[in-house]
Write a protein that holds these residues in place. Structure first.
Motif, PDB file in Angstrom:
ATOM      1  N   VAL A 333       0.837  -1.204   0.000  1.00  0.00           N
ATOM      2  CA  VAL A 333       0.000   0.000   0.000  1.00  0.00           C
ATOM      3  C   VAL A 333       0.873   1.256   0.000  1.00  0.00           C
ATOM      4  N   SER A 334       1.969   1.242   0.777  1.00  0.00           N
ATOM      5  CA  SER A 334       2.860   2.394   0.854  1.00  0.00           C
ATOM      6  C   SER A 334       3.530   2.653  -0.483  1.00  0.00           C
ATOM      7  N   ASN A 335       3.948   1.589  -1.173  1.00  0.00           N
ATOM      8  CA  ASN A 335       4.597   1.758  -2.467  1.00  0.00           C
ATOM      9  C   ASN A 335       3.638   2.364  -3.486  1.00  0.00           C
ATOM     10  N   ARG A 336       2.380   1.942  -3.431  1.00  0.00           N
ATOM     11  CA  ARG A 336       1.415   2.467  -4.398  1.00  0.00           C
ATOM     12  C   ARG A 336       1.060   3.920  -4.109  1.00  0.00           C
ATOM     13  N   ARG A 339       3.545   7.004   0.137  1.00  0.00           N
ATOM     14  CA  ARG A 339       3.679   7.481   1.512  1.00  0.00           C
ATOM     15  C   ARG A 339       3.571   6.298   2.472  1.00  0.00           C
ATOM     16  N   SER A 340       4.411   6.310   3.479  1.00  0.00           N
ATOM     17  CA  SER A 340       4.451   5.195   4.410  1.00  0.00           C
ATOM     18  C   SER A 340       3.132   5.094   5.183  1.00  0.00           C
ATOM     19  N   ARG A 341       2.548   3.897   5.182  1.00  0.00           N
ATOM     20  CA  ARG A 341       1.294   3.646   5.915  1.00  0.00           C
ATOM     21  C   ARG A 341       1.557   2.625   7.012  1.00  0.00           C
ATOM     22  N   VAL A 342       1.057   2.895   8.197  1.00  0.00           N
ATOM     23  CA  VAL A 342       1.252   2.007   9.350  1.00  0.00           C
ATOM     24  C   VAL A 342      -0.082   1.825  10.065  1.00  0.00           C
ATOM     25  N   VAL A 343      -0.098   0.857  10.968  1.00  0.00           N
ATOM     26  CA  VAL A 343      -1.276   0.625  11.801  1.00  0.00           C
ATOM     27  C   VAL A 343      -1.270   1.614  12.951  1.00  0.00           C
ATOM     28  N   GLY A 344      -2.435   2.189  13.266  1.00  0.00           N
ATOM     29  CA  GLY A 344      -2.547   3.124  14.375  1.00  0.00           C
ATOM     30  C   GLY A 344      -2.234   2.454  15.706  1.00  0.00           C
ATOM     31  N   GLN A 345      -1.885   3.273  16.706  1.00  0.00           N
ATOM     32  CA  GLN A 345      -1.423   2.733  17.974  1.00  0.00           C
ATOM     33  C   GLN A 345      -2.479   1.881  18.678  1.00  0.00           C
TER      34      GLN A 345
END
Length: 767
Positions: A333-336, A339-345
């Motif tokens: 998802v980040s490559n597409r 922007r770096s995407r992460v799971v929320g805390q």
């Protein structure tokens, strides 16, 4: 007299007028509220009773004793019979309460009665429990829907003559609870059952009270009743019966009765988050977040988890790593997006908690290895539920948790099998997992549906196994009673015969025939009964009658005794259903013995006519033979009585044959009473599950079905209720001592896992 029909008694007319005229004087707006509320109450009551049967059946299924189970079954029957009456009584009371709002009270002075200590009584425990339960239910509704109810009471005060307060509002929780309790007065059930019914009333009737108050307020506003009141709650979309069908995520947080919300649930999750926050980087894994990382929403996380769920490997659990698989999807998802995407805390904490829970579950030794792979497939569905609803961690009655616990409980007795696909339990669990993986997206109602279906399945299996277990217990107890009775009969036979020389026919009669009479009397009546003592007396008289006696008075005693003795022998053998042909053979030989005895007396003294003239009525053929003894006895060689004259010495203990198969002899090792292994055996309770290594390469899972106290034998059955093992107390202790027995933990699996996770986090916090 055509006008007679128009003559109405004044008291009857007044009664009718007092009831109906008040209803007629209700404002139209209040009539509309009453009718709408009554219709919804009727549907809610139907849902209550529809679910009461299932709830009580489930409670009976989980009962630990026959008495408790019968209590719930009787309650089910009583509730079915009185259901219609309770529904009618409740709705009638509700209508009467509404009607009373427009009736004037006739003022009466308060009468103060003198109070004495003799008139004071304690509130009955049952009434106190009812009162506490009602107060709790009312408090919950008031804390949740106080504003809507206050607006409703205010609007009603503009329509009716009586002062309406929240506690006197017929639509309020207190008046509804009182009406329901009054309608249930005829139920003949115990308080614990009544409390369950009250809990169902809270769930199905009071659970939607806020929605009902909002709709009632809207009806009154539509009739122009105080439309200017601010803050009137807007009715939510209809979700009647959602407790059975499930609700969406937002409603779960807002409506406790229709979802999984529970008081203090969010606080419980906050505590877990605090523990995780203090150990991040040590015990709980933490995802490294770049500075420009953008957390994904919970909805996006649900979509990613659904993708993983649909592509879950079926071969091995080792191929499933939720954290790693999520990171790979997020990298794509980040490559597409660039922007770096992460799971929320928050969602990260949920993932870590569920991961730690399943680490415990899949390491649990109480679960069979072959079923762990199936149960492990619940990890992603459970993770999705936890993301949707944080009360998952604190609400013990959550359907997802209950489903996992029910599956683990059923799997406890599942043994390793070569052909697992033919086992009904394995197939059922596999079916549940496939439904979850294929059908669960974001609606947790599927857990309630699968839970209900699985409980029905396991309930049917449990009832079959319990029936077999009861038969095994009855058979084992019966066998033990027969064994003890046989030992007692052996004891009394040896006590009277061992070391004596007796006629062979008497020895055979007592050992082969009369022992059955003694055994029957011992089992039916016991050794303290008159029947048992009479059977012993008959045996003693038989032995005395064939022994040599030289005293003159013995002849008369024998003459009186023989008819009565033969009668007692015949009746006893007949009651024991002894073979009549063998009975005839024994009596033929006994006749020879008794004739021989009287022949010996005749050689000693002449028989006086007056002594033989009055024998006791009995077996007349023997008496006639005795009276005709004028010559020595001559017995033909081919007569059966000839064999009866032979004497045998009883030098060996009599051991009666047992109809049961011989028990396998267990090598006995004697351990001291305070030995730890013996204490472990004594701590076992009926219903405990054990894993026993009966061979070096084989283990069997079995449940303790019975402890036969007199013999100290422990009877074990498998999951289906079939007997698989039998051990003495000492032999079982020896197995414990050499670590061949392991007690399986039958506590709720999810709860044990959660306790373990919390304990580990607290330990990590202090290290």
């Amino acid at each position: 007299m055509q006008n007679d029909a128009n003559v109405v008694p004044l008291n009857k007319a007044a009664a009718g007028q007092s009831q109906n005229s008040s209803m007629g004087r209700l404002p139209v707006a209040l009539v509309n509220v009453r009718d709408k509320f009554a219709g919804q109450l009727k549907h809610a009551m139907q849902a209550l009773f529809d679910n009461a049967d299932d709830t009580l059946f489930e409670m009976a299924d989980r009962s630990t004793s026959n008495g408790e189970q019968n209590t719930f079954f009787e309650a089910m029957r009583d509730l079915r019979l009185k259901r219609k009456g309770i529904e009618r009584g409740f709705l009638q009371k509700f209508a009467d309460n509404i009607a009373s709002l427009n009736q004037y009270d006739v003022a009466k002075g308060a009468v103060l009665e003198p109070v004495s200590s003799d008139s004071l009584t304690l509130v009955q425990n049952d009434e106190l429990e009812e009162s506490v339960a009602m107060d709790t239910m009312v408090a919950k509704v008031m804390s949740r829907d106080a504003t809507a109810l206050a607006h409703l009471s205010t609007r009603l005060n503009t329509l009716v003559t009586r002062k309406v307060e929240d506690k006197t509002n017929p639509l309020g929780p207190r008046m509804l609870c009182e009406a329901f309790l009054e309608a249930c007065q005829g139920l003949g059930v115990e308080i614990k059952v009544k409390l369950i019914i009250l809990k169902l009333f809270e769930k199905y009737v009071l659970g939607d009270a806020g929605q009902l108050y909002a709709e009632a307020n809207q009806v009154l506003v539509a009739h122009g009743v105080l439309p200017e009141l601010k803050g009137t709650p807007v009715p939510r979309p209809q979700h009647r019966g959602v407790a059975a069908r499930g609700v969406g995520q937002a409603e779960q947080a807002a409506v406790p009765a229709s979802g999984f919300a529970n008081a203090g649930s969010q606080e419980a999750f906050d505590v877990l988050q605090e523990l995780l926050a203090q150990v991040r980087g040590s015990g709980a894994p933490r995802q490294a977040m770049p500075a420009d990382a953008l957390p994904i929403t919970s909805n996006d996380l649900m979509r990613l988890l659904s993708h993983l769920q649909s592509n879950m490997p079926t071969q091995s659990l080792d191929e499933l790593d939720v954290r790693q698989s999520l990171d790979q999807l997020l990298a794509r998802v980040s490559n597409r997006s660039g922007r770096s995407r992460v799971v929320g805390q928050v969602d990260e904490d949920v993932i870590n908690l569920v991961s730690m829970l399943f680490e415990f579950i899949l390491d649990d030794r109480s679960l069979p290895d072959s079923l762990k792979a199936l149960i492990g497939r619940m990890q992603i569905p459970m993770l999705k539920v936890a993301v949707l609803d944080k009360t998952f961690f604190s609400h013990g009655g959550h359907p997802a948790r209950r489903l996992l616990n029910e599956i683990a409980s059923a799997a406890l007795g599942w043994g390793e099998q070569s052909d697992v696909q033919r086992d009904s339990l394995f197939q059922k669990i596999e079916q549940v997992m496939m439904r979850l993986l294929n059908d669960f997206t974001d609606d947790p109602a599927i857990f309630s549906e699968l839970l209900e279906d699985f409980i029905v399945f396991t309930g049917a299996e449990r009832r079959r196994s319990e029936l077999l277990e009861q038969r095994i217990r009855d058979a084992e107890e019966g066998r033990m009673r027969a064994e003890l009775a046989r030992q007692e009969v052996e004891r009394v036979l040896n006590q009277r015969m061992l070391g004596r020389t007796l006629p062979e026919v008497v020895v055979r009669l007592l050992e082969e025939a009369w022992s059955k009479v003694l055994l029957l009397n011992c089992l039916k009546h016991g050794t303290d009964s008159a029947e048992w003592r009479a059977a012993l007396t008959t045996m003693d008289e038989l032995i005395w009658s064939v022994e040599p006696h030289e005293e003159p008075e013995s002849r008369m005693q024998l003459l009186v005794m023989v008819p009565r003795l033969l009668k007692s022998l015949r009746e006893g053998l007949s009651s024991a259903a002894f073979d009549p042909f063998r009975t005839g053979e024994f009596f033929s030989r006994l006749e020879g013995l008794h004739v021989k005895a009287f022949q010996r007396f005749k050689q000693v003294e002449e028989v006086e006519p007056q002594q033989t003239a009055a024998p006791v009525a009995g077996d007349q053929s023997i008496v006639d033979d005795i009276l005709l003894l004028d010559a020595p006895l001559v017995v033909p060689a081919d007569d059966p009585a000839a064999d009866a004259l032979g004497m045998v010495a009883v030098v060996e203990e009599i051991v009666l044959a047992s109809p049961e198969e011989p028990r396998t002899r267990e090598p006995e090792e004697f351990l001291p009473d305070d030995d730890e292994a013996l204490l472990q055996v004594d701590a076992l309770r009926v219903g405990s599950w054990l894993e026993i290594r009966d061979r070096p390469d084989h283990k069997v899972r079995c449940k303790l079905a019975a402890i036969i106290k007199p013999s100290g034998r422990y009877i074990f059955v498998n999951r289906t209720g079939m007997k698989v093992l039998e051990k003495t107390r000492m032999a079982l202790a020896v197995e414990f001592r050499r670590n061949a027995v392991r007690l399986l933990d039958d506590a709720l699996l999810f709860d044990r896992a959660l306790e373990s996770v919390i304990g580990n986090l607290r330990r990590l916090k202090h290290t």
